[in-house]
Design an enzyme around this catalytic site. Structure first.
Site: not given
Ligand code: NAD
Length: 430
Positions: A114
């Site tokens: 990571k």
């Molecule tokens: P992103 O940056 O595209 O979106 C994050 C979202 O969460 C946004 O809508 C933001 O406003 C919201 N957010 C952030 N902090 C917040 C809070 N404290 N309270 C409420 N809302 C909040 O991120 P993403 O890629 O969608 O990732 C989201 C989660 O999924 C993370 O934990 C990430 O590690 C996990 N994840 C992502 C992927 C991927 O392919 N992008 C894969 C596996 C896991």
């Protein structure tokens, strides 16, 4: 600017106890492994701390990051790039460890890693004496990723570490990493139309998560997903795609929150229209008249609660207030160790993150392995591979959980630990 106060000094401190660390220790002891071997599996193999100066707008702005290479016994270190104001070394270690567990439980030939980059935009705006501007933020993110790939070039070029998107980074940032390496297999999650891109990669995490929810609801619980009341925290890459697929499967998404606010509609939110709204407004806020906070979302009367934003949001302060029938961990580590203990006591099923959000890394394996062949497979075929991997790992987890009367998250870690240990034994003679 010095390192002090920017990223924790790993050499002087002990890692705080995390849910995955705790469960891995428990599973390792059950497997009869020696203490040193358990620690070897729990702890990362390398940590790089990076000072990241970016030349921007006639100034040099310095931020800090770290790359945690957790375990490569089963394949190259694989894991996303997180750019957020609260990134720290411990969170990055936990996220890298989850990647090793995720690739093992879903049987993908990757290890876990990571990158965490701490970027506080409020500080940045002060430094540049500038008003909020999304294009400015995006360009800064791209420059930081370019500097990151320059600094870790050796790890990228020999495929030691293969990055992907995470919170705060997306396909455009991955394209900038590729700009530095000129090898499409060095990074996954690349945007459509550039060498080695994979149809369906962008939607893969959300799709996989919706599919895990469907099988669990319908085949394990014997309930219906159609008209099920769903609440989702986060409407970024994962949350938005997940909401759309659940909507298409007939579920009723009644509450959604993000960093700026939340919305509620008892009759179900029109997700395709919300998609268009968020493209223009960058938030779900004010899409509906009725607003909702994160805490209200967590205590709604729901069938499915899906934290799809950030870590540790369900903890000892709110786990007892949750009323959902199941929780699906779309985000990484959204439930703390203490929160999970309360949910276990309440016998509330949790589909663990290492299965629920594995769609992205499953698609990444396809993207990686096809990046040099330039032979595309269809989005439908990518989704077929995701369904098979998620279904196999979820069913095995449910069987072990039933047989051994342990929680789903513990059962999933048990499957992963056995596979990681086996590979470490064969490769390193531990
Ligand atoms: P992103 O940056 O595209 O979106 C994050 C979202 O969460 C946004 O809508 C933001 O406003 C919201 N957010 C952030 N902090 C917040 C809070 N404290 N309270 C409420 N809302 C909040 O991120 P993403 O890629 O969608 O990732 C989201 C989660 O999924 C993370 O934990 C990430 O590690 C996990 N994840 C992502 C992927 C991927 O392919 N992008 C894969 C596996 C896991």
């Amino acid at each position: 600017m010095s390192l002090k106060g920017k990223m924790e000094n790993v050499l002087l401190q002990e890692e705080p106890l995390t849910r995955s660390g705790f469960l891995m220790k428990k599973v390792g002891e059950k497997m009869g492994l020696e203490k040193e071997i358990i620690e070897d599996i729990i702890n990362p193999q390398h940590i790089l701390i990076l000072r990241l100066p970016v030349k921007f707008w006639g100034k040099v702005y310095v931020t800090w990051g770290c790359v945690v290479l957790h375990n490569n016994a089963r394949g190259p270190y694989k894991g996303g790039v997180r750019i957020a104001p609260d990134v720290n070394i411990w969170e990055t270690m936990e996220l890298a460890r989850l990647m090793s567990l995720k690739t093992a439980v879903t049987e993908i030939e990757f290890g876990g890693g990571k990158t965490g980059i701490r970027l506080n935009m409020e500080e940045v705006y002060k430094f540049f004496k500038k008003e909020k501007d999304r294009n400015f933020e995006k360009t800064l993110h791209l420059d930081i990723c370019e500097e990151l790939s320059y600094q870790i070039n050796r790890y990228l070029m020999d495929h030691t570490y293969i990055p992907a998107p995470d919170m705060g980074s997306g396909p455009e940032e991955m394209a900038f990493i590729y700009n530095q390496t000129h090898d499409p297999a060095t990074v996954t999650g690349k945007p459509e139309g550039i060498a080695g891109w994979l149809p369906g990669r962008k939607e893969s995490t959300g799709y996989g998560c919706s599919y895990a929810t469907k099988i669990f609801m319908e085949e394990i619980l014997g309930a219906k997903l159609k008209n099920a009341r769903v609440g989702i925290q986060g409407f970024g890459n994962v949350g938005s795609n997940l909401a759309l697929y659940l909507y298409q499967m007939g579920a009723k998404v009644i509450g959604i929150t993000d960093l700026y606010g939340g919305i509620y509609d008892e009759n179900g939110i029109d997700i395709p229209s919300l998609f268009e709204y968020v493209k223009k407004n960058y938030t779900v806020k004010e899409f509906k008249k009725e607003s909702i906070t994160n805490e209200q979302l967590f205590s709604l009367d729901l069938d499915v609660l899906i934290p799809a934003a950030t870590g540790h949001v369900i903890n000892e302060t709110n786990a007892s207030k949750i009323k959902a029938k199941i929780i699906v961990e779309a985000a990484n580590s959204p439930i703390t160790k203490e929160g999970m203990e309360i949910l276990n006591e309440r016998k509330m099923p949790v589909i663990p993150d290492i299965i629920a959000n594995s769609g992205g890394v499953i698609a990444s394996m396809e993207e990686y392995s096809r990046s040099l062949s330039a032979i595309k497979i269809s989005k439908e075929d990518v989704f077929g591979i995701i369904r098979k991997k998620i279904e196999d790992s979820l069913r095995m987890t449910c069987e072990i959980s039933k047989e051994e009367r342990i929680s789903y998250p513990e059962a999933a870690i048990q499957i992963a630990m056995v596979r990681i240990y086996d590979a470490m034994k064969k490769r390193y003679h531990i």
